[in-house]
Design a protein around this motif. Structure first.
Motif, PDB file in Angstrom:
ATOM      1  N   GLU A 142       0.833  -1.203   0.000  1.00 41.75           N
ATOM      2  CA  GLU A 142       0.000   0.000   0.000  1.00 41.75           C
ATOM      3  C   GLU A 142       0.868   1.253   0.000  1.00 41.75           C
ATOM      4  OE1 GLU A 142      -4.159  -1.358   2.185  1.00 41.75           O
ATOM      5  OE2 GLU A 142      -2.715  -0.132   3.271  1.00 41.75           O
ATOM      6  N   LEU A 143       1.944   1.224   0.734  1.00 37.94           N
ATOM      7  CA  LEU A 143       2.849   2.367   0.723  1.00 37.94           C
ATOM      8  C   LEU A 143       3.448   2.569  -0.661  1.00 37.94           C
ATOM      9  CD1 LEU A 143       4.538   4.560   2.129  1.00 37.94           C
ATOM     10  CD2 LEU A 143       6.145   2.767   2.820  1.00 37.94           C
ATOM     11  N   HIS A 144       3.864   1.482  -1.282  1.00 40.70           N
ATOM     12  CA  HIS A 144       4.451   1.576  -2.622  1.00 40.70           C
ATOM     13  C   HIS A 144       3.462   2.169  -3.621  1.00 40.70           C
ATOM     14  CE1 HIS A 144       6.958   0.422  -6.046  1.00 40.70           C
ATOM     15  NE2 HIS A 144       5.866  -0.088  -6.609  1.00 40.70           N
ATOM     16  N   ASN A 145       2.197   1.774  -3.526  1.00 44.21           N
ATOM     17  CA  ASN A 145       1.195   2.201  -4.505  1.00 44.21           C
ATOM     18  C   ASN A 145       0.378   3.416  -4.073  1.00 44.21           C
ATOM     19  OD1 ASN A 145       1.640   0.085  -6.473  1.00 44.21           O
ATOM     20  ND2 ASN A 145       0.730  -1.328  -4.996  1.00 44.21           N
ATOM     21  N   ASP A 146       0.674   3.992  -2.917  1.00 40.81           N
ATOM     22  CA  ASP A 146      -0.115   5.101  -2.384  1.00 40.81           C
ATOM     23  C   ASP A 146      -0.131   6.271  -3.370  1.00 40.81           C
ATOM     24  OD1 ASP A 146      -1.411   7.007  -0.885  1.00 40.81           O
ATOM     25  OD2 ASP A 146      -0.169   6.756   0.894  1.00 40.81           O
ATOM     26  N   ALA A 147      -1.324   6.663  -3.790  1.00 39.13           N
ATOM     27  CA  ALA A 147      -1.451   7.774  -4.738  1.00 39.13           C
ATOM     28  C   ALA A 147      -0.958   9.089  -4.149  1.00 39.13           C
ATOM     29  CB  ALA A 147      -2.916   7.913  -5.171  1.00 39.13           C
TER      30      ALA A 147
ATOM     31  N   MET B 296       2.715   6.548   9.064  1.00 36.81           N
ATOM     32  CA  MET B 296       2.011   5.350   8.605  1.00 36.81           C
ATOM     33  C   MET B 296       0.498   5.491   8.677  1.00 36.81           C
ATOM     34  SD  MET B 296       4.322   2.209   9.986  1.00 36.81           S
ATOM     35  CE  MET B 296       6.065   2.122   9.599  1.00 36.81           C
ATOM     36  N   HIS B 297       0.025   6.700   8.909  1.00 39.00           N
ATOM     37  CA  HIS B 297      -1.412   6.892   9.107  1.00 39.00           C
ATOM     38  C   HIS B 297      -2.165   7.072   7.795  1.00 39.00           C
ATOM     39  CE1 HIS B 297      -0.030   8.623  13.226  1.00 39.00           C
ATOM     40  NE2 HIS B 297      -0.100   7.303  13.239  1.00 39.00           N
ATOM     41  N   ASN B 298      -1.450   7.003   6.667  1.00 35.26           N
ATOM     42  CA  ASN B 298      -2.115   7.159   5.372  1.00 35.26           C
ATOM     43  C   ASN B 298      -2.308   5.832   4.648  1.00 35.26           C
ATOM     44  OD1 ASN B 298      -3.172   9.449   3.799  1.00 35.26           O
ATOM     45  ND2 ASN B 298      -1.851   8.662   2.174  1.00 35.26           N
ATOM     46  N   LEU B 299      -2.045   4.728   5.337  1.00 34.76           N
ATOM     47  CA  LEU B 299      -2.161   3.414   4.708  1.00 34.76           C
ATOM     48  C   LEU B 299      -3.422   2.730   5.215  1.00 34.76           C
ATOM     49  CD1 LEU B 299       1.564   2.341   5.070  1.00 34.76           C
ATOM     50  CD2 LEU B 299       0.471   3.610   3.208  1.00 34.76           C
ATOM     51  N   PRO B 300      -4.376   2.424   4.335  1.00 35.04           N
ATOM     52  CA  PRO B 300      -5.674   1.890   4.780  1.00 35.04           C
ATOM     53  C   PRO B 300      -5.565   0.663   5.675  1.00 35.04           C
ATOM     54  CG  PRO B 300      -5.778   2.514   2.467  1.00 35.04           C
ATOM     55  CD  PRO B 300      -4.343   2.661   2.880  1.00 35.04           C
ATOM     56  N   ALA B 301      -4.637  -0.245   5.386  1.00 37.51           N
ATOM     57  CA  ALA B 301      -4.530  -1.458   6.197  1.00 37.51           C
ATOM     58  C   ALA B 301      -4.154  -1.153   7.638  1.00 37.51           C
ATOM     59  CB  ALA B 301      -3.497  -2.404   5.583  1.00 37.51           C
ATOM     60  N   LEU B 302      -3.418  -0.051   7.857  1.00 35.11           N
ATOM     61  CA  LEU B 302      -2.999   0.317   9.197  1.00 35.11           C
ATOM     62  C   LEU B 302      -3.942   1.318   9.847  1.00 35.11           C
ATOM     63  CD1 LEU B 302       0.867   0.622   8.671  1.00 35.11           C
ATOM     64  CD2 LEU B 302      -0.480  -1.384   9.318  1.00 35.11           C
ATOM     65  N   ALA B 303      -4.654   2.093   9.032  1.00 34.84           N
ATOM     66  CA  ALA B 303      -5.536   3.133   9.574  1.00 34.84           C
ATOM     67  C   ALA B 303      -6.918   2.614   9.938  1.00 34.84           C
ATOM     68  CB  ALA B 303      -5.663   4.269   8.557  1.00 34.84           C
ATOM     69  N   LYS B 304      -7.275   1.428   9.448  1.00 35.16           N
ATOM     70  CA  LYS B 304      -8.624   0.927   9.697  1.00 35.16           C
ATOM     71  C   LYS B 304      -8.784   0.517  11.154  1.00 35.16           C
ATOM     72  CE  LYS B 304      -7.528  -3.846   8.333  1.00 35.16           C
ATOM     73  NZ  LYS B 304      -7.787  -4.913   7.345  1.00 35.16           N
TER      74      LYS B 304
ATOM     75  N   ALA C  32      -0.887  16.439   1.893  1.00 35.44           N
ATOM     76  CA  ALA C  32      -1.481  15.570   0.871  1.00 35.44           C
ATOM     77  C   ALA C  32      -1.493  14.143   1.392  1.00 35.44           C
ATOM     78  CB  ALA C  32      -0.697  15.671  -0.434  1.00 35.44           C
ATOM     79  N   SER C  33      -2.355  13.892   2.355  1.00 37.13           N
ATOM     80  CA  SER C  33      -2.499  12.558   2.952  1.00 37.13           C
ATOM     81  C   SER C  33      -3.980  12.321   3.185  1.00 37.13           C
ATOM     82  CB  SER C  33      -1.719  12.468   4.271  1.00 37.13           C
ATOM     83  OG  SER C  33      -0.346  12.722   4.067  1.00 37.13           O
ATOM     84  N   GLY C  34      -4.660  11.847   2.144  1.00 42.48           N
ATOM     85  CA  GLY C  34      -6.109  11.764   2.177  1.00 42.48           C
ATOM     86  C   GLY C  34      -6.658  10.842   3.246  1.00 42.48           C
ATOM     87  N   VAL C  35      -6.046   9.664   3.406  1.00 43.78           N
ATOM     88  CA  VAL C  35      -6.538   8.709   4.402  1.00 43.78           C
ATOM     89  C   VAL C  35      -6.319   9.264   5.806  1.00 43.78           C
ATOM     90  CG1 VAL C  35      -6.218   6.402   5.373  1.00 43.78           C
ATOM     91  CG2 VAL C  35      -6.194   6.728   2.890  1.00 43.78           C
ATOM     92  N   ALA C  36      -5.124   9.790   6.070  1.00 39.76           N
ATOM     93  CA  ALA C  36      -4.820  10.328   7.395  1.00 39.76           C
ATOM     94  C   ALA C  36      -5.709  11.515   7.731  1.00 39.76           C
ATOM     95  CB  ALA C  36      -3.354  10.731   7.466  1.00 39.76           C
ATOM     96  N   ALA C  37      -6.024  12.333   6.747  1.00 38.55           N
ATOM     97  CA  ALA C  37      -6.830  13.527   7.005  1.00 38.55           C
ATOM     98  C   ALA C  37      -8.258  13.186   7.411  1.00 38.55           C
ATOM     99  CB  ALA C  37      -6.836  14.424   5.774  1.00 38.55           C
ATOM    100  N   ARG C  38      -8.740  12.011   7.010  1.00 34.61           N
ATOM    101  CA  ARG C  38     -10.104  11.635   7.390  1.00 34.61           C
ATOM    102  C   ARG C  38     -10.196  11.246   8.863  1.00 34.61           C
ATOM    103  NH1 ARG C  38     -10.050   9.568   2.021  1.00 34.61           N
ATOM    104  NH2 ARG C  38      -9.512   7.423   2.650  1.00 34.61           N
ATOM    105  N   ARG C  39      -9.068  10.840   9.450  1.00 31.75           N
ATOM    106  CA  ARG C  39      -9.017  10.522  10.883  1.00 31.75           C
ATOM    107  C   ARG C  39      -7.738  11.135  11.440  1.00 31.75           C
ATOM    108  NH1 ARG C  39     -10.400   4.204  11.649  1.00 31.75           N
ATOM    109  NH2 ARG C  39     -10.708   4.928  13.781  1.00 31.75           N
ATOM    110  N   PRO C  40      -7.733  12.458  11.574  1.00 31.27           N
ATOM    111  CA  PRO C  40      -6.470  13.155  11.828  1.00 31.27           C
ATOM    112  C   PRO C  40      -5.887  12.969  13.209  1.00 31.27           C
ATOM    113  CG  PRO C  40      -8.294  14.708  11.892  1.00 31.27           C
ATOM    114  CD  PRO C  40      -8.861  13.390  11.422  1.00 31.27           C
ATOM    115  N   GLY C  41      -6.722  12.736  14.229  1.00 33.70           N
ATOM    116  CA  GLY C  41      -6.213  12.689  15.584  1.00 33.70           C
ATOM    117  C   GLY C  41      -5.740  14.060  16.043  1.00 33.70           C
TER     118      GLY C  41
END
Length: 728
Positions: A51-56, A616-624, A685-694
């Motif tokens: 996921e990190l390798h392919n992260d848009a 690592m907060h922008n990777l769906p497998a780790l952020a879920k 520019a971290s779309g996944v992390a921004a949805r659950r910013p903490g």
């Protein structure tokens, strides 16, 4: 379909992986059961590598920040042309000290960046060098420099042969080990208990590791040094000190005993929250164990007495006769040893001081807590340019709001990173780091902290993208600019100079040839030189990179073995049990006993298996999954304060609002927040992390109070007020 064997670079465990690759893409990642150290173990972070390798959102092209704040993709030549023009102008006008360099935690996970970042530091020649060490491990490094003569000569608990393990301020079941490379920690600790060993944990929280322990002592945050001195007091008063065979190699025992006389269990018990009789029992159990080790990490480092605590941990290992002994606290013998390149001699503390608050240098760097003031305070010597490599100090530094504001005072900021994060969004030139899967890997740094002597080299799993540049090549271009050779400097010639410098440092070491006699280039040449100069052979010949590559599952050189006195590099040639700077700092600890105790709530940090600092907060497998950036608070405190879903946390540095998680795993009077969060800033520019910013816990750390010997910020044991949040 091909199976590529490689090593996970995302944390200290260094787990071996077997990844299935088809048509240039990874289709499955599994643990490598044949890897010499991890034996198939892996954690969720490894599964997120693809996921990190392919992260848009991952950076893939250089970017310039224009006057309106927008980033624009540019070519490599244009990006380095801007750096050349602007950085050279700053150095010409203000000198090299006007340029600050910050190295983040991921540098330690990449052998190439470790070696070339070190070369960049030397080329720059600035006193303004900063790293993540002074918000993490510097107290341990300073203590080891003073006791053993080298910052990387760190005693490690020999977990697989230990019969009594005492852990303070560490949660290795979650961290996977910290300054302790030991994959599969849960299995190792359970094996300890199956062989009738005992595990004791001292921590304000009942962590995952504490839940596995035979006994958990919930200590008051910041009181570890008091507890450790009380344990030494008991050993001395009850004649339980037993150096075994260490006597000829140790000096300072009487001085340490004298220091501990004022710290009886009865005196320290009210301060640390552990009953005096429990302290005495713990000391007796430690002394009576057939083999024992004391280990502490982040919680013991990032507090007011971090260096003293780190020192006393190993004093206990010595006084119980467990230093350098199988089953005790032992030293690694890495195949490639960075100590052979170290320029640090003696104390390596206070050779220069910061400009604004006169904080002392430690092991070649200044406290990260000083960076903001060095940028935003006008006057001669002001920092005008900042280069960051693989770091996010806007989230990892204390008083991070001030640091973020200080970035706007810079004439130039250059960042090399995977993402446009809370720090790098302020860069004028943003250089993309390559994917970990397109880089070779060798655990150069963490080999010094491994509980078994092994070595594994893994080539890139995937080919680089067409326009991708390796980190070390980017650092070489920066070195060329700093060396006044311009943006188009001959990188091959620069690389030869670095190799010759390392070769000269290794001259005379067994197996090390002159740098020009190897056909390798780049980081592989530097690694080859270190391996040749190392302690191991293969089939009777010096270990080389070519030989190591023939073992894709790694080479196993066996368990840790005793190394005293040859491992020591102190002027006396002995273990310095009572170094003068540490002895003097005990006066500050003694004074704390005389101060009035308050019932203020205390803030501590915590870690999570699916996270590692801020990136690592922008990777769906780790952020879920459930929200992990929550304020842990004990039920009695939550009820007493009338808290609902959200709480306001206020320190003398700042205020944040955090969601409340009521749990009895945290002690009464203590609250806990993880660090590295707060991904709600515009411009990143971290779309996944921004949805659950903490929330950013380092807003609450002011950076004013530092551990005086290491310059480490106090990030644990921060007095806070807890009230109901108006955001309910």
């Amino acid at each position: 379909m091909q199976v590529r064997r490689h090593v996970c670079p995302l944390c200290e465990a260094g787990c071996g992986l077997a990844s299935s690759v088809e048509h240039g893409e990874i289709v499955a990642i599994r643990g490598n059961r044949d890897h010499v150290l991890s034996r198939g173990h892996l954690c969720p972070k490894a599964l997120a590598l693809n996921e990190l390798h392919n992260d848009a959102d991952r950076l893939r092209t250089p970017q310039l920040r224009r006057g309106d704040g927008r980033f624009e993709p540019v070519s490599w030549d244009e990006a380095f042309g801007v750096i050349d023009q602007r950085l050279t102008t700053i150095i010409d006008r203000h000198g090299n000290d006007a340029v600050a360099l910050y190295l983040g935690n991921p540098v330690a996970h990449d052998f190439a960046t470790t070696l070339y970042a070190g070369a960049a530091m030397r080329a720059l020649g600035s006193r303004n060098i900063y790293t993540a060490n002074t918000v993490d491990a510097m107290p341990k490094f300073v203590a080891c420099q003073l006791m053993f003569g080298a910052m990387y000569t760190v005693p490690l608990p020999d977990i697989d042969r230990c019969s009594f393990l005492l852990i303070l301020g560490a949660n290795p079941l979650v961290s996977n080990g910290s300054l302790l490379t030991a994959p599969g920690m849960r299995a190792r600790l359970r094996a300890l208990r199956r062989r009738a060993g005992r595990l004791v944990v001292v921590d304000p929280n009942r962590t995952q590791t504490a839940q596995e322990a035979d006994k958990h002592y919930p200590i008051r945050p910041g009181a570890d040094a008091l507890l450790l001195l009380a344990l030494i007091h008991v050993l001395s008063a009850e004649s339980r000190i037993n150096l075994r065979g260490l006597g000829p190699h140790v000096r300072g025992v009487a001085a340490v005993e004298a220091l501990a006389r004022d710290f009886s269990p009865e005196i320290v018990a009210p301060r640390c929250g552990i009953p005096a009789e429990d302290i005495r029992r713990l000391a007796r159990d430690l002394a009576a164990a057939p083999t024992a080790a004391v280990y502490g990490r982040t919680g013991t480092c990032t507090q007011r007495f971090g260096t003293v605590s780190s020192w006393l941990i190993d004093v206990l290992n010595v006084l119980t006769g467990n230093l350098d002994r199988p089953g005790g606290a032992m030293f690694a013998r890495p195949a490639a040893d960075l100590r052979q390149l170290s320029a640090h001699r003696g104390t390596a503390i206070g050779r220069w001081h910061s400009r604004v608050r006169s904080a002392p240098e430690t092991l070649g760097e200044l406290p990260l807590a000083c960076l903001a003031e060095e940028i935003d305070t006008p006057g001669p010597g002001q920092v005008k340019a900042l280069i960051t490599v693989a770091g996010n100090p806007a989230r990892s530094a204390p008083d991070s709001r001030r640091l973020t504001a200080a970035f706007e005072h810079l004439d130039l900021m250059v960042s090399l990173d995977l993402y446009r994060n809370e720090t790098t969004q302020h860069a004028d030139v943003l250089l993309p780091a390559p994917s970990p899967l397109t880089k070779a890997h060798y655990d150069l740094f963490f080999g010094h902290f491994a509980i078994r002597n092994t070595a594994t080299y893994s080539p890139p799993v995937l080919p680089p993208a067409p326009d991708e540049r390796a980190d070390w090549q980017l650092l070489l271009r920066l070195i060329g600019i700093i060396a006044r050779q311009g943006a188009s400097a001959d990188l091959g010639a620069l690389d030869d100079m670095i190799a010759e410098s390392i070769g000269a440092s290794l001259d005379g070491q067994a197996g090390s040839p002159p740098a020009e006699q190897t056909s390798l280039r780049g980081p592989e040449r530097l690694l080859d030189l270190l391996l040749r100069a190392g302690p191991y052979t293969d089939a009777g010949e010096p270990l080389t990179l070519a030989r190591l590559r023939a073992y894709p599952d790694g080479l196993d050189f066996g368990p840790l073995t005793p190394q005293l006195p040859t491992v020591l590099n102190t002027p006396s040639g002995q273990v310095e049990l009572a170094p003068e700077p540490l002895v003097q700092d005990v006066a500050r600890l003694r004074a704390s006993l005389r101060s009035a105790r308050t019932d203020t709530m205390m803030l501590v940090g915590r870690r999570h298996l699916r996270s590692n600092n801020s990136w690592m907060h922008n990777l769906p497998a780790l952020a879920k999954g459930p929200d992990r950036c929550t304020l842990h608070i004990h039920p009695t405190d939550a009820e007493r304060l009338g808290l609902g879903r959200s709480a306001r946390v206020t320190s003398r540095a700042g205020t944040i609002d955090a969601p409340v998680e009521v749990t009895d795993t945290v002690s009464p009077g203590v609250v806990s927040l993880p660090h590295g969060w707060g991904h709600d800033e515009a411009g990143t520019a971290s779309g996944v992390a921004a949805r659950r910013p903490g929330v950013n816990s380092n807003v609450l750390a002011d950076g004013v109070e530092l551990d005086p010997l290491s310059g480490t910020a106090v990030l644990n044991g921060i007095p806070v007020q807890i009230t109901t949040s108006p955001q309910q």
